[in-house]
Design a protein around this motif. Structure first.
Motif, PDB file in Angstrom:
ATOM      1  N   TYR A 190       0.845  -1.208   0.000  1.00  0.00           N
ATOM      2  CA  TYR A 190       0.000   0.000   0.000  1.00  0.00           C
ATOM      3  C   TYR A 190       0.878   1.254   0.000  1.00  0.00           C
ATOM      4  N   VAL A 191       1.917   1.281   0.856  1.00  0.00           N
ATOM      5  CA  VAL A 191       2.814   2.441   0.916  1.00  0.00           C
ATOM      6  C   VAL A 191       3.410   2.725  -0.467  1.00  0.00           C
ATOM      7  N   GLU A 192       3.835   1.654  -1.148  1.00  0.00           N
ATOM      8  CA  GLU A 192       4.414   1.831  -2.489  1.00  0.00           C
ATOM      9  C   GLU A 192       3.384   2.416  -3.451  1.00  0.00           C
ATOM     10  N   GLU A 193       2.175   1.883  -3.440  1.00  0.00           N
ATOM     11  CA  GLU A 193       1.128   2.372  -4.337  1.00  0.00           C
ATOM     12  C   GLU A 193       0.781   3.832  -4.029  1.00  0.00           C
ATOM     13  N   LEU A 194       0.754   4.176  -2.745  1.00  0.00           N
ATOM     14  CA  LEU A 194       0.445   5.555  -2.364  1.00  0.00           C
ATOM     15  C   LEU A 194       1.514   6.508  -2.889  1.00  0.00           C
ATOM     16  N   PHE A 195       2.783   6.150  -2.731  1.00  0.00           N
ATOM     17  CA  PHE A 195       3.832   7.079  -3.149  1.00  0.00           C
ATOM     18  C   PHE A 195       3.992   7.128  -4.668  1.00  0.00           C
ATOM     19  N   VAL A 196       3.520   6.100  -5.365  1.00  0.00           N
ATOM     20  CA  VAL A 196       3.398   6.214  -6.818  1.00  0.00           C
ATOM     21  C   VAL A 196       2.378   7.310  -7.143  1.00  0.00           C
ATOM     22  N   ASN A 197       1.270   7.330  -6.409  1.00  0.00           N
ATOM     23  CA  ASN A 197       0.231   8.342  -6.647  1.00  0.00           C
ATOM     24  C   ASN A 197       0.669   9.728  -6.186  1.00  0.00           C
ATOM     25  N   ILE A 198       1.511   9.777  -5.156  1.00  0.00           N
ATOM     26  CA  ILE A 198       2.057  11.072  -4.701  1.00  0.00           C
ATOM     27  C   ILE A 198       2.962  11.665  -5.783  1.00  0.00           C
ATOM     28  N   ASP A 199       3.542  10.792  -6.605  1.00  0.00           N
ATOM     29  CA  ASP A 199       4.253  11.210  -7.820  1.00  0.00           C
ATOM     30  C   ASP A 199       5.513  12.022  -7.533  1.00  0.00           C
ATOM     31  N   GLY A 200       6.233  11.635  -6.475  1.00  0.00           N
ATOM     32  CA  GLY A 200       7.533  12.235  -6.204  1.00  0.00           C
ATOM     33  C   GLY A 200       7.519  13.606  -5.563  1.00  0.00           C
ATOM     34  N   LYS A 201       6.330  14.106  -5.234  1.00  0.00           N
ATOM     35  CA  LYS A 201       6.236  15.469  -4.691  1.00  0.00           C
ATOM     36  C   LYS A 201       6.291  15.438  -3.166  1.00  0.00           C
ATOM     37  N   THR A 322      14.698   2.870  12.592  1.00  0.00           N
ATOM     38  CA  THR A 322      15.701   2.937  11.525  1.00  0.00           C
ATOM     39  C   THR A 322      15.355   2.006  10.375  1.00  0.00           C
ATOM     40  N   GLU A 323      14.951   0.774  10.683  1.00  0.00           N
ATOM     41  CA  GLU A 323      14.655  -0.162   9.600  1.00  0.00           C
ATOM     42  C   GLU A 323      13.375   0.215   8.857  1.00  0.00           C
ATOM     43  N   ILE A 324      12.404   0.829   9.564  1.00  0.00           N
ATOM     44  CA  ILE A 324      11.191   1.302   8.891  1.00  0.00           C
ATOM     45  C   ILE A 324      11.534   2.428   7.922  1.00  0.00           C
ATOM     46  N   VAL A 325      12.348   3.370   8.386  1.00  0.00           N
ATOM     47  CA  VAL A 325      12.769   4.483   7.530  1.00  0.00           C
ATOM     48  C   VAL A 325      13.566   3.972   6.339  1.00  0.00           C
ATOM     49  N   ASP A 326      14.472   3.028   6.576  1.00  0.00           N
ATOM     50  CA  ASP A 326      15.295   2.496   5.479  1.00  0.00           C
ATOM     51  C   ASP A 326      14.441   1.796   4.427  1.00  0.00           C
ATOM     52  N   ARG A 327      13.428   1.067   4.888  1.00  0.00           N
ATOM     53  CA  ARG A 327      12.566   0.379   3.910  1.00  0.00           C
ATOM     54  C   ARG A 327      11.775   1.401   3.097  1.00  0.00           C
ATOM     55  N   PHE A 328      11.315   2.465   3.752  1.00  0.00           N
ATOM     56  CA  PHE A 328      10.624   3.518   3.009  1.00  0.00           C
ATOM     57  C   PHE A 328      11.558   4.149   1.972  1.00  0.00           C
ATOM     58  N   LYS A 329      12.792   4.432   2.368  1.00  0.00           N
ATOM     59  CA  LYS A 329      13.743   5.039   1.434  1.00  0.00           C
ATOM     60  C   LYS A 329      13.970   4.160   0.211  1.00  0.00           C
ATOM     61  N   ASP A 330      14.048   2.857   0.435  1.00  0.00           N
ATOM     62  CA  ASP A 330      14.250   1.919  -0.673  1.00  0.00           C
ATOM     63  C   ASP A 330      13.050   1.964  -1.629  1.00  0.00           C
ATOM     64  N   ILE A 331      11.848   1.991  -1.061  1.00  0.00           N
ATOM     65  CA  ILE A 331      10.638   2.058  -1.894  1.00  0.00           C
ATOM     66  C   ILE A 331      10.604   3.360  -2.687  1.00  0.00           C
ATOM     67  N   PHE A 332      10.870   4.461  -2.014  1.00  0.00           N
ATOM     68  CA  PHE A 332      10.806   5.768  -2.663  1.00  0.00           C
ATOM     69  C   PHE A 332      11.841   5.864  -3.786  1.00  0.00           C
ATOM     70  N   ALA A 333      13.050   5.339  -3.523  1.00  0.00           N
ATOM     71  CA  ALA A 333      14.099   5.369  -4.545  1.00  0.00           C
ATOM     72  C   ALA A 333      13.723   4.521  -5.760  1.00  0.00           C
ATOM     73  N   SER A 334      13.092   3.377  -5.501  1.00  0.00           N
ATOM     74  CA  SER A 334      12.719   2.491  -6.614  1.00  0.00           C
ATOM     75  C   SER A 334      11.615   3.114  -7.484  1.00  0.00           C
ATOM     76  N   ILE A 335      10.755   3.911  -6.856  1.00  0.00           N
ATOM     77  CA  ILE A 335       9.669   4.569  -7.598  1.00  0.00           C
ATOM     78  C   ILE A 335      10.212   5.708  -8.453  1.00  0.00           C
ATOM     79  N   ASN A 336      11.183   6.419  -7.886  1.00  0.00           N
ATOM     80  CA  ASN A 336      11.649   7.652  -8.535  1.00  0.00           C
ATOM     81  C   ASN A 336      12.997   7.498  -9.207  1.00  0.00           C
TER      82      ASN A 336
END
Length: 336
Positions: A190-201, A322-336
């Protein structure tokens, strides 16, 4: 970090306080408070405490991180008596700086926010919410997190960076909990799908989120309750949405400094901010949600009993941030 401010307290007076250690201080009518709180919360609390008790407050305001560093540097000869404000996690991570004390009012607080650490006192709550611009939303339904995946909202959702913003991180853990749990793969999908919709902003600060929605630059924002209620009170054409999947409310925390010189006055302050009188004021005269079970609230503030709520596992989050933040960073980087 906001500029360090000093109210009724010069540097020389602070130095004098740190130098004194005579027995007379134990019966002094002074209290030194460090606080990251907003001026509105300070002004609702400090003058009334002084009036009710006859104790003169010496206040120093700065960001939580800066004040924690000051406490660390002063721990062998503390200047401050009370830390008034800050996230619960920051207190837990610096437990050696604080004195054990459980307020006489603690048993009357909402059970989930009572003092279980022995030294942390919750006094107001702030919840993760959505802010919606009523002029821009049109016929799009926004009732919870799932609705943010609507393709019509792509690029129109404001959020700060969970790796640097406490409110954005709170939203991240809230949505994970709402979607199945902190380690649940469907929740992370869900987090990944949401940040795809956020579109990098990604906004540069927490305040930019609600300001951009209120100003009509964005349609929806992931934010927290306090500023949205302030905007509504000020006449902004926005709605506050408590996600139907559940909102997490996190406590603002206060604690007495280890070996405080004005220990009895510090205990009086902790009891004061959790008293019926002060909790009613928080609920009716500010946009800060009280933590006392039966405190009064304004018409703008929806009763907690009417809000779907979730309880954060604060111990887990403190240990695994730390691990939650790191996983988010990985998702965000993969999207953008």
């Amino acid at each position: 970090m906001k500029k360090l401010l000093t109210l009724c307290l010069s540097v020389s007076m602070l130095a004098g306080l740190s130098a004194c250690s005579t027995p007379q201080e134990n019966t002094s009518q002074e209290l030194v408070i460090y606080s990251p709180n907003s001026d509105g919360l300070i002004e609702a609390t400090i003058p009334l405490f002084e009036e009710e008790t006859g104790i003169t407050v010496r206040l120093q305001q700065a960001g939580t991180g800066e004040l924690i560093k000051k406490l660390e540097s002063e721990k062998n000869d503390p200047i401050a008596d009370v830390m008034f404000g800050g996230a619960h996690s920051q207190f837990i991570q610096n437990a050696d700086l604080f004195e054990e004390y459980v307020s006489v009012n603690d048993k009357n607080l909402i059970e989930s926010y009572q003092n279980t650490s022995g030294f942390t006192t919750s006094y107001v709550l702030d919840g993760s919410v959505l802010i919606v611009n009523k002029d821009l939303i049109g016929d799009i339904k926004i009732e919870g997190y799932e609705d943010l995946l609507n393709p019509a909202l792509k690029g129109k959702i404001a959020t700060a960076d969970p790796s640097s913003s406490s409110s954005a991180f709170a939203q991240l853990t809230n949505m994970l909990l709402a979607q199945g749990g902190y380690t649940d793969e469907e929740a992370w999908k869900y987090v990944e799908e949401l940040f795809v919709n956020i579109d990098g902003k990604i906004e540069g600060s927490s305040s930019s989120v609600y300001k951009k929605v209120a100003d009509g630059e964005m349609t929806v924002g992931l934010t927290y309750e306090d500023p949205v209620l302030t905007l509504i009170n000020d006449g902004a054409n926005v709605d506050i949405i408590y996600p139907e999947e559940g909102s997490v409310f996190l406590p603002a925390t206060s604690a007495i400094i280890k070996d405080a010189k004005n220990m009895e006055n510090a205990k009086k302050f902790i009891d004061f901010i959790t008293s019926q009188q002060m909790q009613d004021i928080y609920g009716t005269e500010t946009t800060n949600r009280p933590v006392l079970e039966n405190a009064k609230t304004s018409d703008t503030m929806k009763p907690m009993s009417e809000i779907p709520t979730l309880i954060e596992d604060m111990d887990y989050i403190n240990e695994h941030k730390t691990e939650i933040v790191d996983r988010f960073k990985d998702i965000f980087a993969s999207i953008n």
